[in-house]
Design an enzyme around this catalytic site. Structure first.
Site, PDB file in Angstrom:
ATOM      1  CG  HIS A 290      31.184 -11.347  44.812  1.00 14.18           C
ATOM      2  ND1 HIS A 290      31.427 -10.518  43.654  1.00 14.18           N
ATOM      3  CD2 HIS A 290      30.876 -10.537  45.775  1.00 14.18           C
ATOM      4  CE1 HIS A 290      31.380  -9.233  44.145  1.00 14.18           C
ATOM      5  NE2 HIS A 290      30.984  -9.217  45.629  1.00 14.18           N
ATOM      6  CG  ASP A 341      31.094  -5.152  44.143  1.00 12.08           C
ATOM      7  OD1 ASP A 341      30.540  -4.469  45.219  1.00 12.08           O
ATOM      8  OD2 ASP A 341      31.663  -6.289  44.293  1.00 12.08           O
TER       9      ASP A 341
END
Length: 468
Positions: A290, A341
């Site tokens: 991220h 994810d």
């Protein structure tokens, strides 16, 4: 000289067609950042043994892959059990923190058997999407309440078995998750009830358990620090040293939420990136996942240490996390990879497209990455982040991982084959994947999985079994 150009069909040097375990004939192939028509690829022992250009017709016995063939895609960040949340967490409104409570509900119900069944279907969905390697960020270690299973790695081994049955490679990023938050007390805040099955108690206990996991041909064992909120500062080095001793990949959720940054600054007087740097976590084998809310100093730290960045745009937008500074990170020296994810969708082409399009929305300008650069993030750089630097390229000696995208679907019809990279990134989707080859094995043929005949039914059944 471009790859293979020195040895056209009929030239002396390469072995003759038919001497390989298998030969694939690629109607169009993305080689060294450009598209070549009519390419023959010989495979021996799961690796590319030969590449020949200008092979106008398929050699006798060759397997024909019509469309545009790319290197196999790498999903550098996965939480397999999150696939059970698709649709459910899109109801209503909220934040990452409210989403997390729903996620805990699914995590509580999983057993080694049910996790194997779910993950097998999820990894099969990835194969259908052209993914040949997955980085599984695995922290669901113990039984509910935190009691270890008789086999303390039962959950991790279930994931390894699931990937094997689905036919793709896995880098199991065994994750240290020891605390529920950052506090001034040594050891951080104790795990909450739902987090007890994630925790080994200490980093030393985590390392002892993780050491029982072993590499194999289709498995790499890596490490992960869930986040600075979940691993106390004084225990970060233990995880980093474990990975360093094994030359293993090390991943970490980094600055995904502003609340994490604020807590870290309040307790430690520094950002999460600086805290990781101070404890020896950053480096070329480390990937920050991220990397959304970073300071200028954070970006410089990650770039100077060649710490990678795994962007997960479809999850970051689904959870309203924000848009990470991917362009600045790459310019600073941080290699980019991509992950699905939470599996809001499983589509690495969409992840690549979203990284560029999100940046366009923020900057109000176009063309931050070429299509080739985005494909590198989805292929070679993604595999490297998973400890597979020998994958993600169509070249001699590389693992024979291929994915073929249709050029005649409603999304791709009418495009120019020589602009195949642009078509793949900006028009195609996972639905356009026709073939997936893993280590020379034709795993997905004409959109059908060779090992799991009905992937949608497998997904539906395994998810329904988890509903309370």
């Amino acid at each position: 000289m471009r790859q293979g150009q020195e040895e056209p069909a009929g030239a002396a040097g390469p072995a003759a067609p038919g001497t390989y375990d298998i030969t694939y004939w690629l109607e169009h192939a993305w080689l060294d950042n450009h598209v070549e028509p009519h390419v023959a690829v010989g495979v021996t022992g799961g690796r590319i043994a030969d590449i020949r250009l200008h092979v106008e017709t398929p050699p006798p016995g060759a397997t024909v892959l019509r469309g545009l063939t790319l290197p196999g895609l790498a999903n550098a960040h996965s939480h397999a059990f999150h696939r059970a949340l698709r649709g459910t967490v899109q109801v209503g409104s909220g934040t990452f923190w409210t989403w997390r409570e729903i996620m805990y509900g699914i995590a509580t119900r999983l057993t080694p058997d049910s996790y194997y069944t779910l993950a097998r279907a999820v990894y099969a969905e990835m194969a259908l999407a052209g993914i040949t390697s997955v980085g599984e960020f695995h922290y669901l270690h113990h039984a509910p309440g935190g009691t270890p299973y008789d086999n303390p790695n039962a959950m991790g081994e279930a994931l390894i078995a699931a990937a094997s049955e689905a036919g793709i490679r896995i880098t199991l990023l065994d994750t240290a998750y020891l605390a529920s938050g950052i506090t001034k007390r040594r050891g951080g805040a104790p795990p909450e009830r739902q987090q007890l099955r994630f925790s080994d108690g200490t980093a030393d206990a985590w390392a002892e358990r993780a050491s029982g996991l072993k590499d194999s041909d289709h498995v790499r064992i890596g490490a992960a620090i869930h986040s600075v909120r979940a691993v106390p500062a004084e225990q970060l080095a233990t995880v980093a040293e474990w990975a360093e001793a094994r030359h293993a990949p090390l991943h970490v959720h980094l600055s995904e939420q502003t609340a994490e940054n604020e807590a870290c600054l309040a307790v430690h007087g520094r950002t999460p990136a600086r805290l990781l740097a101070d404890h020896g976590v950053l480096g070329a084998r480390t990937t920050g996942v991220h990397n959304t809310h970073l300071t200028d100093e954070d970006i410089a730290l990650l770039g100077a240490s060649h710490t990678g960045t795994c962007m997960c745009p479809t999850t970051e937008r689904d959870l309203a996390d924000g848009i990470g500074p991917a362009t600045r990170l790459q310019r600073a020296g941080s290699p980019l990879s991509l992950g699905s994810d939470s599996h809001a969708v499983i589509d690495l082409l969409e992840e690549a497209r979203a990284m560029e399009l999100d940046e366009r929305l923020r900057s109000r300008s176009r063309g931050h990455w070429t299509a080739a650069a985005l494909l590198h993030a989805a292929t070679a750089d993604g595999h490297a982040a998973l400890g597979r630097p020998d994958a993600g390229r169509i070249e001699r000696g590389a693992l024979a991982d291929l994915v073929t995208i249709a050029l005649d679907s409603v999304r791709t019809a009418g495009t120019l084959p020589r602009l195949g990279a642009e078509t793949a990134v900006f028009a195609a989707s996972a639905a356009d994947v026709r073939h997936t080859v893993v280590g020379g094995r034709h795993l997905v043929r004409d959109g059908a999985h060779a090992l799991i005949p009905d992937v949608p039914a497998s997904l539906a059944e395994s998810i329904e079994a988890l509903r309370g």
